[in-house]
Design a protein around this motif. Structure first.
Motif, mmCIF file in Angstrom:
data_model
loop_
_atom_site.group_PDB
_atom_site.id
_atom_site.type_symbol
_atom_site.label_atom_id
_atom_site.label_comp_id
_atom_site.label_asym_id
_atom_site.label_seq_id
_atom_site.Cartn_x
_atom_site.Cartn_y
_atom_site.Cartn_z
ATOM 1 N N ASP A 1 22.389 -35.392 107.476
ATOM 2 C CA ASP A 1 21.369 -34.895 106.548
ATOM 3 C C ASP A 1 20.665 -36.015 105.815
ATOM 4 N N ALA A 2 21.378 -37.090 105.600
ATOM 5 C CA ALA A 2 20.767 -38.230 104.900
ATOM 6 C C ALA A 2 19.816 -38.956 105.839
ATOM 7 N N ARG A 3 18.562 -38.950 105.420
ATOM 8 C CA ARG A 3 17.551 -39.606 106.248
ATOM 9 C C ARG A 3 17.524 -41.094 105.949
ATOM 10 N N ARG B 1 9.591 -37.581 102.676
ATOM 11 C CA ARG B 1 9.026 -36.259 102.911
ATOM 12 C C ARG B 1 8.967 -35.481 101.597
ATOM 13 N N GLN B 2 7.985 -34.635 101.468
ATOM 14 C CA GLN B 2 7.910 -33.787 100.285
ATOM 15 C C GLN B 2 8.724 -32.530 100.536
ATOM 16 N N PRO B 3 9.867 -32.400 99.918
ATOM 17 C CA PRO B 3 10.647 -31.181 100.128
ATOM 18 C C PRO B 3 10.048 -30.017 99.340
ATOM 19 N N GLN B 4 9.924 -28.894 100.021
ATOM 20 C CA GLN B 4 9.406 -27.707 99.344
ATOM 21 C C GLN B 4 10.583 -26.959 98.776
ATOM 22 N N ARG B 5 10.978 -27.328 97.559
ATOM 23 C CA ARG B 5 12.165 -26.677 97.035
ATOM 24 C C ARG B 5 11.830 -25.308 96.475
ATOM 25 N N ARG B 6 12.222 -24.353 97.247
ATOM 26 C CA ARG B 6 11.989 -22.974 96.846
ATOM 27 C C ARG B 6 13.141 -22.170 97.371
#
Lengths: 230, 230
Positions: free
Chosen positions: A215-217, A222-227
């Motif tokens: 999971d760690a890039r 990147r813009q995470p869309q936290r929703r």
DNA sequence: ACGCACTGATAGTAACACTATCGATAGTAC
DNA sequence: GTACTATCGATAGTGTTACTATCAGTGCGT
């Protein structure tokens, strides 16, 4: 003892003691003459109590003053002292008044309370505090499950009974009242500390360090869309 | 969106947003030209998160900054993020450094942890926080029983597993990290609130209002505690 | 009789969390 | 193209909180 010894024995500077006196956090000593005042062990005790409330409990001077005022109020039943102390503690750690919690959140807390057969007055600040957390979580995009709330409620119930159990075998009403209040304030810190320990342990249990997941890039921004996809 | 809309959507004044930007609590938006910067939903979300951390969690700006920095650190495992967040939270709610807890108190907490099979690092701030409470209680003249501590520890364990359980069924590592941190901070407030409710109920249970003790004055109208005389 | 600790009153300080103002700039409306 | 308005970064100011320091006056102890 004079103020300098009170200072030495309590660890607080004289100027701070005078400040506490001014603010009414500390009773005046017995005046012997124009420039002599005598303090006793109860003053030492009180100073330590105040410091614990302020430092460990994180109370503001104003909140501590309200709390101690209810403690010093002689003609109250235990239940009433407790209730008054709860109100004195207020909604936050300080006396800050932010926006009120939503009705929906408050009702959800009420349902949780009902499921635990707690009977409480609607003015208990616990409603406001808990409901506000629910509102905050919702604003962040997280809707806590019933199981989650139930676990918290069960923990609260355990703690409350431990607190009261510790009180039951005490003799003096004064001491009981003091412990009740100290327990409420310092208990918050105690559970917070123990929770940190339990969480570290539980985290390793459920998310072991040697996690093979990628999971760690390496870098990508990147813009995470936290929703919450509820 | 521009900053005025970010303000409108998040509820925070523009000047406060600029302050958050300065303090590094909020990432800069995308610069379109010399005097135009574009913000997106993630910024709205972040502002709400910051407000929750500050208001409900009671964090200082400095503590919130540290916490958010660990959250924004991409190349960390979950366990490491959590550990970093715990340290970022620090010992108090703010970054205040008071006298350290005694070795005896710290050892007693360690025994409690061992009895619950928690395995934790010795640097976990939970030790310091809990041990300090023990020291404060001792300074007040109260020695908590093993049963009392055990009850608190059991409650902490319940909460920790609820927290982690809520995380397990999430997909995005970013969201998990955010929830973990929010859960730690807001969870403290949630348990504090629920505890207030449980305590009121337990108090009436164990110390009924119609107490025959001579300390209680059953005369109807109690003087309400001094509200703020300001 | 002298000095030092004490008294209450008042003033000052440092940190914190904003909040307001400014001149320069740039996009938009007409 | 001009007027208007929003934005920008920088800096300065504000109100609160929790002390901390100074001071003039008082009086106990040697």
């Amino acid at each position: 003892m004079r103020i300098s010894e009170l200072s030495r024995r309590s660890g607080a500077p004289v100027s701070t003691l005078k400040y506490f006196l001014r603010e009414g956090l500390l009773r005046e000593g017995e005046r012997l003459s124009g420039n002599q005042t005598s303090y006793d062990d109860s003053h030492v005790q009180r100073v330590r109590l105040v410091r614990a409330l302020l430092d460990t409990g994180g109370l503001s001077i104003a909140a501590a003053k309200r709390v101690l005022a209810t403690l010093d109020d002689e003609n109250s039943s235990l239940a009433h002292t407790f209730e008054a102390a709860q109100h004195a503690l207020g909604v936050g750690r300080d006396g800050s008044s932010r926006a009120a919690a939503s009705e929906a959140a408050r009702e959800r807390i009420a349902r949780v309370a009902a499921r635990n057969s707690w009977h409480t007055s609607p003015e208990n600040p616990g409603f406001e505090i808990s409901a506000r957390v629910l509102d905050d979580l919702a604003a962040i995009g997280y809707e806590p499950s019933d199981a989650y709330l139930a676990a918290y409620a069960a923990a609260a119930d355990t703690i409350a009974h431990a607190d009261l159990g510790a009180l039951r075998d005490r003799e003096s009403a004064d001491l009981i009242a003091e412990l009740m209040i100290v327990g409420t304030v310092l208990g918050d810190a105690l559970i917070a500390g123990l929770r940190r320990l339990a969480q570290e342990s539980a985290t390793e249990e459920l998310f072991p360090v040697a996690e093979p997941r990628a999971d760690a890039r390496p870098s990508g921004a990147r813009q995470p869309q936290r929703r919450d996809p509820k």
